[in-house]
Write a protein that holds these residues in place. Structure first.
Motif: not given
Lengths: 443, 302, 292
Positions: A361-378
């Motif tokens: 969870l700590a690394l994913m937003p850094e490497y999946l930029r598209a993910f970082s926006e939806y991070r909290m949603l997910i």
């Protein structure tokens, strides 16, 4: 047959319901007082919901009822379900898999700074701090079952202890590390004392309030704490009194964080399998029964809070040292929730699971930029879905192995006669009536 | 002592308090029935504010009169949020009924985060201005501006709604079923009350009230943002706990008391510590008198 | 306080002696009860759940507490074991030959470590733990290793842990659950869960064991086993036992004395034969009592 016309119709209705539901928020956007409609996103969501609803129904009506074997030949989804069941039982049966993963990761991480960029090194250092935080919270939430929603407050207290002691008194990193640990333990006590008698959900709210109060106080006492602007120019840790070059220092902090995370893993794992850890688990399962078993609720809860909060203190100091800048914005309720979702996703009480989840969870937003926006949603969605479909988490806590001497011989260090002398032990405590009994009296 | 000022902040405190009360009712009703702190309740309120913002904006460009806009926006927001509440319960809480207390609570937190980010992503992360304001009533000017018109509308409409709710709970068949379910769900089910239906109804009513609160606050402060739900939710929860969670008159009283306390703190000291006050109050009540002002202490069954 | 109590007790003790020479042969008149409860009362708001209940239990005695549902039996248990705070009255207890201690206002875990253990009417096992671990938790108050011991795993704490494991396993053998030791506690059948609760309570080394409806939900076979177990505990370990039970057959055949409660008050006490014929008791039960 699972996919009957009735069910398809029901899923269709569900998807229509959801499309209707989200229409005002997703389908209409007010741009400069003019409504802009976007039907396509609502429509795509509807299609998604249609399939999600089928999966939902299948899970509750087929999978959970064990109907998979029964109409296994007819159902389209049977192979999927069997596969899923196989995977989950496989994970549960091999708790060592998680351990090996961690070991491999350790090897990778120890050479990482030499093969990757400085940027990635700092990112990974932060991920290790999250491992510490998640494992610390795991003691309180996962092992002892006390839902704490203000964990970021302890993180903040640790970070500000270092920042402020450094700013006002010039204390260095290595002095502040133990001090911060001590201060957060005290803070843990301060929080724990009033909440000793509170039940789960009230406890969650009080700790949430505590977290918010700490943050608001830091923000409002701006003369002392720097307020919302935060504290900057926090020095990096020194290496045996030497100042290092910025790059070397980044690597140094990286290794410190890695080492700290390792220590956390070892200590928390040992704690969990100890007498104290067992008392914490008992507390989670049933407070009244554990009290009736002679467990001191006050002491045990205080221990849980103290043991859990100190890791946040250490992580806070490392965080301040890594960033050299801190502000209240890093310690919000959302940060508490993020740490909590690491614990929930990893598997409450599980060491390897939580450590892995924290890394992911700590690394994913850094490497999946598209993910970082939806991070909290997910994160939010994951918390809900985890509770519904897999409350035990990614990797459930591993069952400890015991070796009763009666079965395994005098293995290890047990005293030789302890297994046999069941009655003798009790007599030693003053029950000496048994010589006067002669068989059963009534019957 | 400046009476004019005192009365002014009293009324603005009451206004704020009656909105807290509207939201607190949802918390307290849900807690009374399924003993769950519905963390996502604050987000339903936020959804209410957003929905009414969208409806009001559309109607505003069509040139509807202000009164009609407010009424239609209120109706749509209430309807939609009731649907959100209903769905929320079916998706996030119902599958977890009978699990440990921790599971639905975590699910509720997850839902709260989800809804917040859903609105942020679908709409905007900035604060937006609510397009219409509550019109000025001339007859209020004879009180020397102590009661502002928005205060008046909020106080009157929320009191009306609370009276209706009390009557509903007390005298209708559904209301009686709700009270029965709250007291003893198993027994109520044995008597033929459909507990699932009652729980759904509770969520629907609670969410509707929250949505109405959302509209009121949006038109009062004219500020709407995706993050308003968290703080408002926390404060409403404080109000519910203050009044005694599970108690409907308690939630109303708690809301008013909290609103007044905040009003006076802001009016006489500083607005900076208003949130600290609410949170401290929450902690103090939970620790020292968890049954609140009107709640009954529970004996834990062993 | 004690002299008063003794005078009041003279009667049942001597009655017991006549009936049961073998058991009380070793007792002399100075034998103290292991538990004496004096005019215990408990109010819940306006409701008086317990009204002036007296009770004593002699060393090695099996005493039953019976009464219709809602008579206050479990409330009595909870007051004595510290889960509820009694409104009035005194509770004294102590191992035989040791000074007694007043147990009012003492928290449940202290009462347990003092030597009173209990089981629960609606089973309260640690459901996430294995059978063995459940019993190991019972050893908590008799073991010492602390956080530092946990972190450094020094020999002392490792030894202690192995002892705990062995002891817990031995207790499982005692109640006949040794084959299920690795099972999760929540997977056990009902009767086994009740026995596990007893093993867990025994792990705290009690001199007085409170069993709250131990036979509830058991089949006849299991009830017979349970009866044997209870007698074994008393005979082999000398533990005094107080049990709440609705199975009159078990109560009558097992207990040395019986206390009967109704509406929070003690309405009768004495030997099983006396209780069986006591008109007040029969009235309280409306004829449902005598299935022995």
């Amino acid at each position: 047959m699972f996919l009957s016309a009735k069910r398809l119709f029901r899923s269709l209705m569900v998807s229509l319901w959801f499309m209707c539901l989200v229409f005002p928020i997703m389908g209409i956007k007010i741009v400069k007082k003019v409504a802009v409609y976007s039907f396509d996103s609502v429509f795509y969501l509807g299609i998604g919901i249609f399939f999600a609803s089928l999966a939902w129904a299948w899970y509750f009506e087929v999978y959970l009822q064990g109907g998979m074997e029964k109409d296994g030949k007819k159902s389209l989804f049977a192979p999927v379900g069997q596969c899923w069941k196989k995977i989950t039982t496989k994970i549960e049966d091999t708790p060592s898999a998680g351990k090996y993963t961690l070991l491999i990761l350790l090897v990778v991480f120890s050479i990482l700074p030499f093969v990757s960029s400085m940027y990635q090194t700092t990112i990974f250092a932060l991920a290790f701090l999250y491992v510490m935080l998640a494992l610390g919270l795991n003691i309180v939430v996962g092992i002892a079952g006390q839902l704490v929603l203000g964990y970021a407050a302890f993180y903040a207290i640790g970070a500000y202890t270092y920042a402020l002691l450094n700013q006002y008194l010039g204390f260095g990193f290595w002095i502040c590390l133990p001090i911060a640990g001590f201060v957060t333990v005290i803070a843990g006590f301060v929080l724990a004392f009033p909440v000793l008698k509170l039940r789960g959900d009230y406890l969650a709210i009080v700790t949430l309030g505590f977290g918010e109060i700490v943050r608001l106080l830091i923000t409002n006492f701006s003369d002392f704490t720097g307020g919302a602007k935060g504290v900057s120019n926090i020095p990096r840790p020194s290496f045996f009194g030497m100042e290092l070059s910025p790059n070397m220092n980044t690597i140094y902090v990286y290794y410190l964080a890695l080492f700290a995370a390792l220590i956390t893993i070892v200590v928390v794992a040992r704690l969990k399998d100890s007498r104290v850890g067992m008392a914490l688990q008992a507390l989670k399962d049933d407070e009244i029964a554990s009290e009736a078993m002679g467990i001191d609720l006050r002491k045990t809860k205080l221990a849980a809070f103290a043991l859990g909060s100190c890791w946040a203190g250490f992580a806070g100091v490392l965080f301040a040292a890594r960033n050299s800048f801190i502000s209240p914005a890093s310690f919000t309720f959302m940060d508490s929730v993020m740490i909590l979702s690491m614990v929930v996703l990893g598997g409450m009480g599980s060491i390897t699971g939580v450590a892995l989840a924290a890394l992911i969870l700590a690394l994913m937003p850094e490497y999946l930029r598209a993910f970082s926006e939806y991070r909290m949603l997910i994160f939010g969605l994951v918390m809900v879905l985890m509770m519904i479909f897999r409350p035990q988490g990614m990797i459930p806590p591993s069952k400890r192995k015991y070796y009763p001497s009666a079965l395994f011989g005098k293995k290890g260090s047990g005293k030789n006669d302890s297994a046999q002398k069941f009655s003798a032990n009790t007599i030693a405590h003053g029950n000496s009536l048994n010589e006067s009994t002669e068989g059963e009296k009534h019957a | 002592m400046d009476w004019q000022y005192f009365l002014e902040i009293t009324f603005s405190g009451l206004t704020r308090g009656s909105i807290y009360a509207l939201i607190a009712l949802g918390y307290t009703m849900v807690y009374g029935i399924i003993e769950l702190i519905n963390f996502a309740h604050g987000e339903v309120y936020m959804l209410g504010a957003f929905t009414s913002f969208i409806v009001a904006s559309i109607l505003g460009t069509m040139g509807f009169p202000v009164g009609a806009i407010l009424v239609i926006a209120a109706l749509i927001a209430i309807l939609w949020c009731a649907a959100y509440g209903y769905t929320l319960e079916k998706v996030a809480y119902k599958p977890l009924r009978g699990e440990s207390r921790l599971a639905p609570l975590i699910s509720a937190i997850g839902m709260s985060i989800f809804l917040q980010n859903y609105v942020q992503l679908a709409q905007t992360s900035d604060f937006i201005r609510f397009p219409v304001r509550i019109p000025r009533f001339d007859f209020l000017s004879q009180f020397g501006g102590i009661v502002r018109s928005s205060d008046f509308v909020i106080l009157v409409s929320s009191s009306l709604i609370m009276i209706c709710l009390t009557l509903f709970i007390r005298y209708t068949k559904m209301g009686k079923a709700m009270r029965a379910t709250a007291q003893n769900r198993k027994m109520a089910m044995l008597l033929g009350i459909d507990a699932d239906k009652i729980i759904s109804l509770t969520f629907i009513i609670g969410s509707g009230l929250a949505a109405f609160g959302g509209l009121l606050i949006a038109s009062h402060t004219s500020q709407v943002g995706f993050s308003i739900g968290f703080l408002a939710g926390m404060k409403a929860f404080t109000a519910a706990v203050l009044g005694g969670i599970g108690s409907i008159p308690g939630a109303m009283l708690g809301g008013l008391v909290l609103g007044l306390a905040e009003g006076y703190t802001t009016g006489y000291f500083s607005g900076d510590y208003e949130d600290v006050l609410a949170f401290s109050l929450l902690i103090l009540i939970l620790v020292f008198r968890p049954s609140g002002l009107l709640g009954k202490a529970k004996v834990q069954k062993v | 306080m004690h002299s008063e109590n003794k005078a009041e007790m003279q009667n049942p003790t001597s009655a017991r002696r006549k009936q049961n020479g073998a058991h009380s042969g070793s007792q002399n008149d100075g034998v103290q009860p292991v538990l004496s409860v004096k005019s215990l009362s408990k109010n819940f708001g306006g409701l008086r759940a317990l009204n002036d209940v007296d009770m004593h239990i002699m060393p090695g005695e099996i005493v039953a507490l019976i009464g219709p549902n809602g008579a206050g039996k479990t409330t009595f248990f909870n007051c004595v074991t510290g889960i509820y705070l009694p409104t009035e009255g005194e509770v004294w207890a102590g191992r035989q030959g040791e000074p007694h201690k007043q147990l009012n206002n003492i928290s449940p875990h202290h009462i347990t470590s003092f030597g009173l253990a209990r089981t629960f009417q609606n089973i309260r096992l640690f459901s996430s733990m294995t059978v063995l671990e459940n019993v190991m938790v019972g050893r908590h108050c008799r073991t010492k290793s602390n956080v530092l011991g946990a972190i450094f795993r020094n020999p002392a704490s490792r030894n202690e842990e192995q002892e705990t494991v062995d002891r817990a396993y031995a207790l499982l053998e005692e109640v006949g659950l040794q084959d299920l030791w690795q099972e999760s506690a929540s997977n056990l059948p009902y009767g086994a869960q009740r026995r596990l609760e007893i093993a867990r309570a025994l792990a705290t080394d009690p001199f007085l064991l409170f069993l709250d409806e131990p036979a509830a939900g058991m089949n006849p076979q299991e009830t017979v086993e349970l009866k044997k177990l209870v007698l074994r505990l008393r005979d082999k370990l000398g533990i005094s036992i107080l049990l709440i039970e609705h199975d009159m057959g078990m109560v009558m055949s097992l207990s040395d004395r019986i206390y009967v409660m109704e509406y929070g008050s003690r309405i009768a006490y004495g030997k099983p034969e006396d209780i069986r014929n006591n008109p007040q008791v029969i009235r309280a039960y409306l004829g449902e009592s005598d299935d022995a």
